[in-house]
Design a protein around this motif. Sequence first.
Motif, PDB file in Angstrom:
ATOM      1  N   LYS A 161      35.087  36.946  45.643  1.00  0.00           N
ATOM      2  CA  LYS A 161      34.763  37.341  44.269  1.00  0.00           C
ATOM      3  C   LYS A 161      35.705  38.450  43.816  1.00  0.00           C
ATOM      4  N   LYS A 162      36.033  38.460  42.529  1.00  0.00           N
ATOM      5  CA  LYS A 162      36.773  39.551  41.902  1.00  0.00           C
ATOM      6  C   LYS A 162      35.913  40.121  40.775  1.00  0.00           C
ATOM      7  N   VAL A 163      35.810  41.452  40.715  1.00  0.00           N
ATOM      8  CA  VAL A 163      34.996  42.098  39.684  1.00  0.00           C
ATOM      9  C   VAL A 163      35.797  43.223  39.042  1.00  0.00           C
ATOM     10  N   GLU A 164      35.933  43.202  37.709  1.00  0.00           N
ATOM     11  CA  GLU A 164      36.628  44.282  37.006  1.00  0.00           C
ATOM     12  C   GLU A 164      35.705  45.492  36.905  1.00  0.00           C
ATOM     13  N   GLU A 165      36.186  46.624  37.419  1.00  0.00           N
ATOM     14  CA  GLU A 165      35.401  47.859  37.400  1.00  0.00           C
ATOM     15  C   GLU A 165      35.807  48.789  36.254  1.00  0.00           C
ATOM     16  N   SER A 166      37.038  48.619  35.750  1.00  0.00           N
ATOM     17  CA  SER A 166      37.539  49.388  34.607  1.00  0.00           C
ATOM     18  C   SER A 166      38.768  48.658  34.085  1.00  0.00           C
ATOM     19  N   PHE A 172      37.653  43.505  45.064  1.00  0.00           N
ATOM     20  CA  PHE A 172      37.853  42.241  45.762  1.00  0.00           C
ATOM     21  C   PHE A 172      36.843  42.169  46.909  1.00  0.00           C
ATOM     22  N   TYR A 173      36.024  41.131  46.901  1.00  0.00           N
ATOM     23  CA  TYR A 173      35.035  40.905  47.957  1.00  0.00           C
ATOM     24  C   TYR A 173      35.637  39.926  48.956  1.00  0.00           C
ATOM     25  N   LEU A 174      35.743  40.331  50.213  1.00  0.00           N
ATOM     26  CA  LEU A 174      36.480  39.575  51.220  1.00  0.00           C
ATOM     27  C   LEU A 174      35.568  39.118  52.353  1.00  0.00           C
ATOM     28  N   LYS A 175      35.620  37.817  52.668  1.00  0.00           N
ATOM     29  CA  LYS A 175      34.869  37.267  53.790  1.00  0.00           C
ATOM     30  C   LYS A 175      35.840  36.599  54.769  1.00  0.00           C
ATOM     31  N   PRO A 176      35.556  36.680  56.079  1.00  0.00           N
ATOM     32  CA  PRO A 176      36.495  36.121  57.061  1.00  0.00           C
ATOM     33  C   PRO A 176      36.601  34.602  56.954  1.00  0.00           C
TER      34      PRO A 176
END
Length: 405
Positions: A161-166, A172-176
């Motif tokens: 997942k990618k989420v704009e914080e500003s 960036f949410y990273l899973k193996p």
Amino acid sequence: MLDEKTIQIVQSTAPVLKEHSTAIGKRFYKLLFEKAPDLYNVFNQTNQKRGLQQEALGYSVYAAGEHITNLDAIKPVIERISQKHRAIGIKAEQYPVVGETLLQAVKDVLGDAATDEIIEAWGKAYGYIADAFIELEQKLYEETKSQPGGWEGYRNFIVEKKVEESDEVTSFYLKPEDGKAIATYKAGQYLTIKAKVPGEKYTHIRHYSLSEAPGKDYYRISVKREDEHDSSPEGIVSNYLHKQIQTGNSLPVSAPAGDFVLQQDDLPVVFISGGIGITPLFSMLQTLLNEQTKPKITFIHSTRNSKTHAFHEDVKQLINENSDIKSLVCYDSPTEEDKASKNFDKEGYIDLDFLKSNVATKEANFYLCGSLPFMDAIIKALREWEVPSERIHYESFSPVAILGE
């Protein structure tokens, strides 16, 4: 242990190396990349262009020489460098070429002043210091690999997942990719990404702070897009991540590393962040709030305005849920909307008067993260307030090792 004559020569000539540290650093990296061009894949080329890597090298050589009889005096520098070396994969067999190149750079810059006796003494000193690094780094490699979910080298992670914080920061949410367990980490530590950027001859390695409390089945990093401005070039990797990496893409990642972590005591905690420096401190804040016994917490953040303010709503939510947090926001360039809504506490920069007025006690642990000028100013203010150095903890997003000198 080094002999007395070697120690005397190294300590007496260390100030000379400090005086010429920038020139030695520049010469060293020019020679090193000529001898071992594959190291372009390891060293941060943006920092090379900015001159930061050269400055850091010069400082480290001088500091090591000055404290050659008591390396514990520069233990924070050694630990910080060793953590980064483990993260990027520096091995014992790479130290000899670095030593040879460093001595050649010293001789090239100092000319006849670098006598054979001086070069021989510094050669012995380098070997002594290198052994200390190699021993510590080997221990870090073993601990990292053997821990639950740990691994050596790089492991592929999928961007879930990618989420704009500003306007500038994206998480960036990273899973193996292999679906197996991942290593835990300490709040304040970072991940290391190896980026293969299209059009770039070499790979680029970058460290990004983990921006969430540990204990999840994924990692989260929050990256500021570095645009070109003044004499600073565009951030190659940050722009690659923001613009080219999408959900489902894979990134090579090394296991969490870093020495910027929470101290174990009962003192109040003061977090002071500037810009993207909020990332490790936000992880620390979340971690402390998960503890059964929470210290009194003051969370101070400084940025340009609400458009660049990452995690603003997240921090507000934590404040609403926890009475032990005091939060303060400083905008140096608030928008008209910011001024109308009064969503910040101070216009301008954090200074000593502001800290004295808003921090209940200087008997606290202070954690800082931000740009070098930001942290240098805060550290000097805290020292003027007579906060002991051992209670001032910071993370620098650059190779420069020591601030507040």
